[in-house]
Design an enzyme around this catalytic site. Structure first.
Site, mmCIF file in Angstrom:
data_model
loop_
_atom_site.group_PDB
_atom_site.id
_atom_site.type_symbol
_atom_site.label_atom_id
_atom_site.label_comp_id
_atom_site.label_asym_id
_atom_site.label_seq_id
_atom_site.Cartn_x
_atom_site.Cartn_y
_atom_site.Cartn_z
ATOM 1 N N TYR A 72 0.834 -1.202 0.000
ATOM 2 C CA TYR A 72 0.000 0.000 0.000
ATOM 3 C C TYR A 72 0.868 1.251 0.000
ATOM 4 O O TYR A 72 0.612 2.208 -0.734
ATOM 5 C CB TYR A 72 -0.907 -0.002 1.237
ATOM 6 C CG TYR A 72 -1.967 1.072 1.215
ATOM 7 C CD1 TYR A 72 -3.243 0.790 0.746
ATOM 8 C CD2 TYR A 72 -1.696 2.363 1.660
ATOM 9 C CE1 TYR A 72 -4.227 1.767 0.722
ATOM 10 C CE2 TYR A 72 -2.674 3.350 1.631
ATOM 11 C CZ TYR A 72 -3.940 3.049 1.161
ATOM 12 O OH TYR A 72 -4.906 4.027 1.132
ATOM 13 N N PHE A 124 -7.276 19.901 -24.678
ATOM 14 C CA PHE A 124 -7.938 18.612 -24.892
ATOM 15 C C PHE A 124 -9.326 18.624 -24.234
ATOM 16 O O PHE A 124 -9.573 19.403 -23.330
ATOM 17 C CB PHE A 124 -7.055 17.502 -24.299
ATOM 18 C CG PHE A 124 -7.597 16.130 -24.526
ATOM 19 C CD1 PHE A 124 -7.694 15.605 -25.802
ATOM 20 C CD2 PHE A 124 -8.027 15.353 -23.458
ATOM 21 C CE1 PHE A 124 -8.208 14.334 -26.016
ATOM 22 C CE2 PHE A 124 -8.543 14.075 -23.668
ATOM 23 C CZ PHE A 124 -8.636 13.566 -24.938
ATOM 24 N N ASP A 125 -10.231 17.744 -24.676
ATOM 25 C CA ASP A 125 -11.621 17.827 -24.202
ATOM 26 C C ASP A 125 -11.787 17.617 -22.696
ATOM 27 O O ASP A 125 -12.533 18.344 -22.049
ATOM 28 C CB ASP A 125 -12.578 16.933 -25.006
ATOM 29 C CG ASP A 125 -12.149 15.494 -25.087
ATOM 30 O OD1 ASP A 125 -11.031 15.176 -24.653
ATOM 31 O OD2 ASP A 125 -12.928 14.662 -25.576
ATOM 32 N N ASP A 215 0.467 19.637 -20.691
ATOM 33 C CA ASP A 215 -0.408 18.474 -20.780
ATOM 34 C C ASP A 215 0.359 17.534 -21.713
ATOM 35 O O ASP A 215 0.443 17.752 -22.917
ATOM 36 C CB ASP A 215 -1.760 18.903 -21.373
ATOM 37 C CG ASP A 215 -2.713 17.734 -21.529
ATOM 38 O OD1 ASP A 215 -2.317 16.596 -21.249
ATOM 39 O OD2 ASP A 215 -3.867 17.968 -21.947
ATOM 40 N N ALA A 217 0.533 14.115 -22.656
ATOM 41 C CA ALA A 217 0.189 12.761 -23.128
ATOM 42 C C ALA A 217 1.122 12.230 -24.223
ATOM 43 O O ALA A 217 1.524 11.074 -24.194
ATOM 44 C CB ALA A 217 -1.254 12.749 -23.607
ATOM 45 N N LYS A 258 -1.120 7.048 -23.351
ATOM 46 C CA LYS A 258 -0.575 7.413 -24.658
ATOM 47 C C LYS A 258 0.907 7.056 -24.675
ATOM 48 O O LYS A 258 1.253 5.891 -24.859
ATOM 49 C CB LYS A 258 -0.792 8.902 -24.944
ATOM 50 C CG LYS A 258 -2.204 9.290 -25.355
ATOM 51 C CD LYS A 258 -3.257 9.006 -24.342
ATOM 52 C CE LYS A 258 -4.594 9.643 -24.634
ATOM 53 N NZ LYS A 258 -4.911 10.780 -23.780
ATOM 54 N N HIS A 450 -20.242 14.132 -26.247
ATOM 55 C CA HIS A 450 -19.906 13.203 -27.327
ATOM 56 C C HIS A 450 -19.847 11.743 -26.888
ATOM 57 O O HIS A 450 -20.107 10.851 -27.677
ATOM 58 C CB HIS A 450 -18.577 13.596 -27.989
ATOM 59 C CG HIS A 450 -17.423 13.676 -27.051
ATOM 60 N ND1 HIS A 450 -17.304 14.686 -26.119
ATOM 61 C CD2 HIS A 450 -16.352 12.873 -26.863
ATOM 62 C CE1 HIS A 450 -16.198 14.505 -25.410
ATOM 63 N NE2 HIS A 450 -15.597 13.405 -25.850
HETATM 64 C C1 LIG Z 1 -5.940 11.542 -23.307
HETATM 65 C C2 LIG Z 1 -5.605 12.900 -22.967
HETATM 66 C C3 LIG Z 1 -5.961 13.454 -21.736
HETATM 67 C C4 LIG Z 1 -6.799 12.714 -20.719
HETATM 68 O O1 LIG Z 1 -6.200 11.547 -20.288
HETATM 69 P P1 LIG Z 1 -6.999 10.229 -19.918
HETATM 70 O O2 LIG Z 1 -5.923 9.266 -19.564
HETATM 71 O O3 LIG Z 1 -7.802 9.809 -21.082
HETATM 72 O O4 LIG Z 1 -7.857 10.549 -18.743
HETATM 73 C C5 LIG Z 1 -5.575 14.748 -21.480
HETATM 74 N N1 LIG Z 1 -4.878 15.458 -22.381
HETATM 75 C C6 LIG Z 1 -4.514 14.961 -23.571
HETATM 76 C C7 LIG Z 1 -3.737 15.786 -24.533
HETATM 77 C C8 LIG Z 1 -4.862 13.671 -23.914
HETATM 78 O O5 LIG Z 1 -4.537 13.194 -25.110
#
Ligand SMILES: *Cc1c(COP(=O)(O)O)cnc(C)c1O
Length: 459
Positions: A72, A124-125, A215, A217, A258, A450
């Site tokens: 843990y 991103f969304d 951000d 990813a 990603k 969406h």
């Molecule tokens: C996928 C993504 C996110 C969100 O991540 P999740 O792992 O799907 O929650 C945030 N920003 C970008 C640029 C992404 O491609």
């Protein structure tokens, strides 16, 4: 003769694909209310819905699954991942979360307040969702070239410094908690941002005393584009470029699904110990104790290994080459796609593909549905449905681009799958004039519609 492309790996395990007929798929998509998210995976032949969490792990990552320490607190797997992230990014403070949006939730809980504005390059969304949910707003400062699919620009994820400065000047500094750079820029077509632009953004942020976050990813794919498109980085290793990139930031959120090449996971990495302290409280509430944050030990081990692999040049080259192979085929067939091709996906330009369908009838979604019916390929709309309604006026927001994204999972499909996708699109493109009507929304959620929207076919 130059030896041709090969994938820098061989296959040790396979997963069957369920084939289906056009008639079956017509029934299934109707049952799914014309929402591709509602299909079951067995109803899909090639799944290009997302490259998120859909990649194939390596033998070394699977070995890490066996080495996972499920303690843990203070597990070896946490220590391994923490060290990997520190070495790779240079950020001293590391917090694991279960995925990228969880990292956003934790970080934004600490930093974003009602009425704040957060400038960036096409947020991103989920990021926008977490900002707007807190009654703050995301302001897009991406360069104009990004919105014209026929214009070549090597770094369409770049921030327009004039737009950024305009945001800095027209808002009180205390209302701008940070600028957010997305690498690569998903919503603008998987487009990279240059190191030069990152440096300039940092300088401008410094002038106004505004922090800078990433951000991240697809940070490794972005580093690959910096290496291959920005002359001064041509001889630098991917890992050195990654280190320099993050050195310009105050912190980062990461969706490890990603460029971590794992099926689930995420994290936050930070420079400031005080923000770290604030974040860990939220992490414990929302995610889990600070040494696992929603991830199991084995997952943290696999992620540590995945981050090493995704920052190797050979891997990145094969990844980007495969995506570009598909893009090139489509260009040869005359299919309108966004150029230059992004790192993780090819984007179809639905405005040019199906101009006969009215904008209010969701062009990109209509094209994505047709691609599914005709070939069993699941893609995703990056257009009006994703853009959602304006939070104040509740009117549809019509984005500058109406796109269908073909996201290519990492190390999952072969070149013959790319050929199948290209031919399927060629066939649809040749009969595009027959498509005249699109769809209407029957039901939608108040935010991030969406994922669950229900549509009706118009005739
Ligand atoms: C996928 C993504 C996110 C969100 O991540 P999740 O792992 O799907 O929650 C945030 N920003 C970008 C640029 C992404 O491609």
């Amino acid at each position: 003769m130059v030896l041709p492309y090969i994938e820098p790996y061989k296959i040790k395990m396979v997963e069957s694909i369920h084939k289906s007929t056009i008639e079956q798929r017509k029934t299934w998509i109707k049952e799914a209310k014309y929402n591709l998210f509602k299909l079951s995976s067995d109803q899909v032949i090639i799944d290009l819905l997302t490259d998120s969490g859909t990649g194939a792990m390596s033998d070394k990552q699977w070995a890490e699954m066996m080495l996972g320490d499920e303690s843990y607190a203070g597990s070896r797997s946490f220590a391994k991942l923490e060290k990997t992230v520190q070495d790779l990014t240079g950020f001293p403070y590391f917090i694991p979360t279960h995925q990228g949006r969880a990292a956003e939730n934790v970080l934004f809980s600490a930093l974003v307040k009602e009425g704040d504005v957060i400038p960036g390059n096409s947020h991103f969304d989920t990021t926008k969702g977490h900002i707007e949910f807190r009654k703050a707003s995301a302001i897009d400062c991406t360069i104009e070239e990004a919105f014209d699919t026929s214009v070549y620009h090597p770094f369409k994820g770049n921030i327009d410094l004039r737009k950024l400065e305009e945001v800095f000047q027209s808002n009180p500094v205390e209302k701008i908690p940070f600028t957010l750079i997305t690498v690569t820029c998903n919503s603008a077509g998987g487009q990279p941002i240059s190191m030069k632009n990152i440096r300039e953004v940092r300088t401008l942020c410094n002038q106004y005393g505004i922090p800078l976050y990433f951000d991240s990813a697809r940070f490794a794919e972005n580093a690959y584009f910096i290496k291959t498109r920005e002359k001064e980085y041509e001889h630098q290793s991917i890992k050195a470029i990654v280190k320099e990139l993050f050195a310009h930031g105050d912190g980062m959120t990461m969706s490890a699904k990603k460029d971590g090449i794992v099926n689930m996971g995420g994290f936050i990495a930070l420079k400031d110990p005080n923000i770290y302290k604030e974040c860990i409280t939220y992490n414990i509430i929302y995610e889990g104790f600070v040494t696992y944050g929603g991830m199991s030990g084995r997952d943290m081990g696999a992620l540590a290994q995945g981050l090493q692999e995704s920052t190797e040049f050979d891997y990145l080259k094969s990844r980007v080459d495969q995506v570009h192979y598909l893009g090139q085929k489509l260009v040869e067939f005359g299919v309108p796609v966004q150029q230059p091709f992004g790192g993780h996906a090819i984007y179809l330009d639905a405005d040019k593909f199906v101009p006969n369908i009215a904008k209010q009838e969701y062009r990109a979604q209509s094209l994505a549905i047709e691609l599914y019916i005709m070939a069993g390929i699941r893609s995703v709309e990056i257009g009006t449905i994703l853009a959602d309604r304006d939070p104040v006026t509740r009117k549809n927001r019509y984005p500058k681009l109406e796109l269908v994204r073909l996201a290519i999972p990492r190390r999952t499909y072969t070149m013959s799958h790319m050929d199948y996708i290209a031919v399927a699109l060629k066939n649809i493109y040749e009969t595009r004039h027959e498509a005249k009507r699109g769809y209407d929304i029957k039901w939608e959620a108040p935010i991030m519609r969406h994922f669950t929207v229900e549509l009706e076919k118009l005739s």
